[in-house]
Write a protein that holds these residues in place. Sequence first.
Motif, short mmCIF file in Angstrom:
data_model
loop_
_atom_site.label_atom_id
_atom_site.label_comp_id
_atom_site.label_asym_id
_atom_site.label_seq_id
_atom_site.Cartn_x
_atom_site.Cartn_y
_atom_site.Cartn_z
N ASP A 1 0.70 -1.00 -0.13
CA ASP A 1 0.11 -0.27 -0.24
C ASP A 1 1.23 1.18 0.05
N LYS A 2 1.89 1.00 0.52
CA LYS A 2 3.04 2.61 -0.31
C LYS A 2 3.24 3.24 1.15
N LYS A 3 2.46 3.35 2.15
CA LYS A 3 1.96 3.49 3.35
C LYS A 3 4.05 2.92 4.55
N ASP A 4 4.66 2.38 4.19
CA ASP A 4 4.99 1.46 5.22
C ASP A 4 6.44 1.78 4.21
N MET A 5 8.19 1.78 4.65
CA MET A 5 9.69 1.82 3.97
C MET A 5 9.75 0.53 4.69
N PHE A 6 10.84 0.18 3.66
CA PHE A 6 11.71 -1.24 4.66
C PHE A 6 13.44 -1.89 3.95
N ILE A 7 13.98 -1.74 4.50
CA ILE A 7 15.14 -2.15 4.11
C ILE A 7 16.15 -3.00 4.37
N ILE A 8 16.46 -3.67 3.29
CA ILE A 8 16.58 -4.96 3.22
C ILE A 8 18.07 -5.27 2.97
N TYR A 9 18.98 -5.62 3.57
CA TYR A 9 20.32 -5.78 3.95
C TYR A 9 20.78 -7.03 4.27
N VAL B 1 15.81 7.40 9.39
CA VAL B 1 16.27 6.82 10.92
C VAL B 1 15.60 4.77 10.50
N VAL B 2 16.21 4.15 10.40
CA VAL B 2 16.33 2.91 10.69
C VAL B 2 16.30 2.57 11.56
N ASP B 3 15.38 1.25 11.78
CA ASP B 3 15.05 0.94 13.61
C ASP B 3 15.56 -1.09 13.02
N GLY B 4 16.64 -0.57 13.04
CA GLY B 4 17.31 -2.20 13.41
C GLY B 4 18.78 -1.95 13.67
N PRO B 5 19.92 -2.66 14.06
CA PRO B 5 19.72 -4.24 13.30
C PRO B 5 18.32 -4.92 14.31
N VAL B 6 17.34 -5.48 13.81
CA VAL B 6 16.50 -6.28 15.08
C VAL B 6 16.71 -7.63 14.97
N ASP C 1 14.35 -4.25 7.59
CA ASP C 1 13.65 -3.90 9.27
C ASP C 1 13.34 -2.33 8.75
N ARG C 2 12.56 -1.37 9.73
CA ARG C 2 12.33 -0.50 8.94
C ARG C 2 12.82 0.31 8.55
N ILE C 3 12.50 1.32 7.98
CA ILE C 3 13.13 2.87 7.68
C ILE C 3 11.70 3.25 7.44
N ARG C 4 12.15 4.66 7.60
CA ARG C 4 10.89 5.72 7.66
C ARG C 4 12.03 6.89 7.97
#
Length: 303
Positions: A248-256, A288-293, A273-276
């Motif tokens: 839905d394009k509302k949330d953004m994620f970082i794959i690493y 801002v990255v919420d991670g690494p989780v 993890d999430r990135i925003r």
Amino acid sequence: MEENMFTNPVLDGCADPDVIYYEGTYYLYATNTDMKDDSEMGFKVYTSKDLAHWHDAGMALKACDSWGEKQFWAPDIIYTNGLFYLSYSVEEHLCIATSRSPLGPFVQEVKKPLHEDTKEIDSHFFQDADGTWYLYFVRFFDSNQIWGAKMTDDLLGIREETLTRLLVPDTPWECIQWPVNEAPYMLLHKGLYYLTYSGSHCLSDYGSGYAVSDSPLGVFRKYENNPILRSNENVHGVGHHCITWSPDKKDMFIIYHRHYDLTKMSPRRLCVDRIRFEEQDNGPDILVVDGPVTTPQPCFFQA
């Protein structure tokens, strides 16, 4: 682990990922860090509905369909004009292959690198708001440096007259064991260009940061609080990322990728993890990255 939960890492044996969302499915391409034999030389493709649970869908590009024979690294994928384009490095040279399907087979129609006499890695496609395509990549000098250029109309090469050096490693966190700016990934946000990248030697305290510009080819200003993703006491070697969005394009994620564990690098493993973006009272929004989780967490969205 329940289907509505996941724990990083989400995929073993992979590094340098890129993801595309196409017709309800995520497709992931990565460096194969755990090859069983030469039949896996090239790039696999993995599919997912939720970014957390991945299925091996086989070889997307085989070495026989490309220039070069080994060191297939860092694929980057786009879809435009009815074709999928896969840009990647092989033997430290850049190549571009195409396919009608995200599953492949991807084939390099003319088997030669973009620049036969110049070593380059870590390419990344970016389309500006006006439709112009750019290619970002790394060249080697006394450091790993990020360069960029406009692409040719067929998206199989660059306009050499636009070639521009964009980033060089010039802060302490980017220069551990070797001065490195690599793994470029571009975002356009509120009219500004956010060039995200990784810094320092991949065996060291690898991490990711970003720089901001008013133009896709610079001048770029590095964020003063880089890195925004960095190793901690539980996970080492985090970096070389891509960024994607929820359906839905509302949330953004970082794959690493990360190192296999705290004692050895390979075979590397993928995390998500999430990135925003966060608004600031003064200046541009920050990433801002919420991670690494590393603890169990709910899936970001339902498949």
